[in-house]
Each structure stands twice: as structure tokens, then as C-alpha cells.
Scaffold this motif. Sequence first.
Motif, PDB file in Angstrom:
ATOM      1  N   VAL A   1       2.507  -3.267  37.127  1.00 46.92           N
ATOM      2  CA  VAL A   1       2.760  -4.466  36.543  1.00 46.92           C
ATOM      3  C   VAL A   1       3.940  -4.836  36.384  1.00 46.92           C
ATOM      4  N   THR A   2       4.196  -6.100  37.017  1.00 45.90           N
ATOM      5  CA  THR A   2       5.713  -6.965  36.597  1.00 45.90           C
ATOM      6  C   THR A   2       5.405  -7.930  35.653  1.00 45.90           C
ATOM      7  N   GLY A   3       6.144  -8.075  34.568  1.00 48.76           N
ATOM      8  CA  GLY A   3       6.027  -9.237  33.606  1.00 48.76           C
ATOM      9  C   GLY A   3       4.463  -9.120  33.410  1.00 48.76           C
ATOM     10  N   HIS A   4       3.938 -10.388  33.540  1.00 43.18           N
ATOM     11  CA  HIS A   4       2.517 -10.715  33.155  1.00 43.18           C
ATOM     12  C   HIS A   4       1.739 -10.619  34.544  1.00 43.18           C
ATOM     13  N   VAL A   5       2.078 -10.131  35.374  1.00 43.74           N
ATOM     14  CA  VAL A   5       1.328  -9.851  36.773  1.00 43.74           C
ATOM     15  C   VAL A   5       1.061  -8.570  37.428  1.00 43.74           C
ATOM     16  N   ALA A   6      -0.198  -8.263  37.371  1.00 43.85           N
ATOM     17  CA  ALA A   6      -0.501  -7.008  38.217  1.00 43.85           C
ATOM     18  C   ALA A   6      -0.348  -6.833  39.643  1.00 43.85           C
TER      19      ALA A   6
ATOM     20  N   VAL B   1      -1.641  -8.510  30.950  1.00 50.03           N
ATOM     21  CA  VAL B   1      -1.858  -9.175  32.386  1.00 50.03           C
ATOM     22  C   VAL B   1      -2.686 -10.263  32.535  1.00 50.03           C
ATOM     23  N   ARG B   2      -1.936 -11.435  32.962  1.00 54.50           N
ATOM     24  CA  ARG B   2      -2.229 -12.851  33.055  1.00 54.50           C
ATOM     25  C   ARG B   2      -2.718 -13.458  34.336  1.00 54.50           C
ATOM     26  N   ALA B   3      -2.407 -12.435  35.519  1.00 60.54           N
ATOM     27  CA  ALA B   3      -2.641 -12.969  37.014  1.00 60.54           C
ATOM     28  C   ALA B   3      -2.467 -11.608  37.607  1.00 60.54           C
ATOM     29  N   ILE B   4      -3.395 -11.374  38.871  1.00 59.20           N
ATOM     30  CA  ILE B   4      -3.520 -10.525  39.456  1.00 59.20           C
ATOM     31  C   ILE B   4      -3.070 -10.598  40.976  1.00 59.20           C
TER      32      ILE B   4
ATOM     33  N   THR C   1       6.418 -16.245  47.046  1.00 59.79           N
ATOM     34  CA  THR C   1       5.452 -17.576  46.891  1.00 59.79           C
ATOM     35  C   THR C   1       4.386 -17.010  46.053  1.00 59.79           C
ATOM     36  N   ALA C   2       3.836 -16.043  46.433  1.00 66.59           N
ATOM     37  CA  ALA C   2       2.528 -15.489  45.446  1.00 66.59           C
ATOM     38  C   ALA C   2       2.869 -15.040  43.979  1.00 66.59           C
ATOM     39  N   MET C   3       3.919 -14.432  43.868  1.00 72.05           N
ATOM     40  CA  MET C   3       4.440 -14.018  42.546  1.00 72.05           C
ATOM     41  C   MET C   3       4.890 -15.186  41.723  1.00 72.05           C
ATOM     42  N   ASP C   4       5.533 -16.151  42.257  1.00 74.50           N
ATOM     43  CA  ASP C   4       5.840 -17.444  41.596  1.00 74.50           C
ATOM     44  C   ASP C   4       4.930 -18.231  41.281  1.00 74.50           C
ATOM     45  N   LEU C   5       3.588 -18.137  42.117  1.00 74.82           N
ATOM     46  CA  LEU C   5       2.367 -18.809  41.593  1.00 74.82           C
ATOM     47  C   LEU C   5       1.853 -18.307  40.584  1.00 74.82           C
ATOM     48  N   ALA C   6       1.636 -16.733  40.589  1.00 77.95           N
ATOM     49  CA  ALA C   6       1.360 -15.947  39.659  1.00 77.95           C
ATOM     50  C   ALA C   6       1.816 -16.234  38.146  1.00 77.95           C
ATOM     51  N   GLN C   7       3.324 -15.964  38.468  1.00 80.96           N
ATOM     52  CA  GLN C   7       4.143 -16.369  37.152  1.00 80.96           C
ATOM     53  C   GLN C   7       3.922 -17.691  36.512  1.00 80.96           C
ATOM     54  N   GLU C   8       3.431 -18.825  37.353  1.00 81.16           N
ATOM     55  CA  GLU C   8       3.078 -20.069  37.054  1.00 81.16           C
ATOM     56  C   GLU C   8       2.058 -20.062  36.110  1.00 81.16           C
TER      57      GLU C   8
END
Length: 264
Positions: free
Chosen positions: A9-14, A48-51, A195-202
Motif C-alpha cells: 500500500v502506497t499512500g491511498h493506493v494498494a 485504501v481508495r484505489a487498487i 500513469t496507473a498510479m497517477d490515475l489511482a491517486q487522482e
Amino acid sequence: MTDELLYEVTGHVAVIRFNRPDRMNTITPRMLQALSTRLIEADSDRSVRAIVLTGEGRAWCAGLDVGAAASGEGIGGDTSNMGGGEFNLRDAPPVVLNKIDTPTIAALNGGAAGYGLDLALGCDIRIAAEHAKLSAAYTARGLVPESGGTWLLPRIIGWSKAAELVFTARTLTATESLDLGLVSDVVPADDLMSTAMDLAQEIATNAPMAVRAAKRLMRHGMSEDFEDHVQRQYLALLPLFASKDFREGLASYLEKRPPEFTGR
């Protein structure tokens, strides 16, 4: 758990990674259970807000491990040794993907075939590296989509195109997949995870209760009529109106600042 599936888990992304690069990330029975467990764990984690699902090496997931299936350990065989008792298809990863409320992104670092394609289709959003390929080679192997593909594919690209893909067992390039709407973006391989992580963080910057409710509503909307769905939308709004995040959303808008949502 197994080291054939990595979880962090990095930030709010798994981030979940298939980790059998020497076998093109084909899935073993133990990986099946581990994947379901990790998806449920991420969905239950309030932070976690996105995977993001991706793979190590040159493939995303080339399907079920044929060797395991041939030895009677895969789907259709004895699954009692999966590391946690008898396996129930209702607990299979594609079913879990359909049930969880946390947004999922497939970062397709390489080929997705067979069961791997079903898993990719089960994610909410798919982003492909330029060299990635999506293979619907089920009928060429004497099979049908293993878990959900015949339900998902017509809904994503329409009946005619889905029929063409499945009946011909065709393999698509990333560009062809983009043209059909199977993926939402194609990027250079080196830019895929950023790109995927930027979208997940958005996604993660928005109110998590509202995002999860929106995903639930979209899922229900696939199988109910308009009037029933509008009623469901109204009921979904009631707890959101009472949330701290709703008040924060209004306050941040009026104060012209980025919101700080807590998921409460």
C-alpha cells in the motif's frame, strides 16, 4: 499467503502484483485464493481508495497454470489444497472484483489471456503498455471464458464485437484494444505504472464514500430499470448528505482550496 502474489500500500493506493514472471504470471490455485484475500483486504482497509493490479516481467497474466490444471489442481480439478480449505467459485477473484466497492485499475504490462483476460475485464479501468496484447483464445483451446468473460465482454464492447472476438479466438494489440474500448489508454511501457498510479491517486483525492457509492450504483445500474435505479440513487445520497466529507466538499469549494476527505 504466497510470494507469487505481492501486495503493498502506497499512500491511498494498494498495488497487487502477479509474481511468476518465469511462467508469464499464470495463476496457480494458491494464487487464486491469495488474490481474492488481498482484494477483500484492500476493500476493507479504510485507508485504501484505489487498487492497481499489475504483473512482474513481460506478461500481465497468461491465464491459469496449465500444468496445475492438468495435474487436477486447477479449476475443474481438486481445489482442496488451495491453502485454506475448500474453494468456492463465489470466492473466485473475478467474482470478488465484481463485488468490491474500491475502484480497480488493471495496469497491463504485457499479455492478458484466458483467465487473465477475464481478470482484466473485471477491473473498472484498464491501461495498457504499448506492447501488451489481449487474447480471447478460449475457443481455440476447447474452452469458454473461465469466469465472467461472456458476461463482461458484451457489456464493455457490445454484442457483435464480443461475439467476433470470442468466436474467432482473436488476439488484439494494445492499439486495437483501445479502438474497441477494451482499454482506456495505451502508454509507453516505461510510463505504465506512473500513469496507473497517477490515475489511482487522482481517484483517491475524491471523497471515498462517494466514489464507492458511485461504483455500487453503476454496478446495480447494469441490471435494473431506470425508475428503480433513480430510487436507489436517492437512497444512496442520504448517508452522503450526512457525511463529514460532504461538508468538507462544500467548504473546500466555497473557500477555493483542495478538499481533505477522511472517508467519514
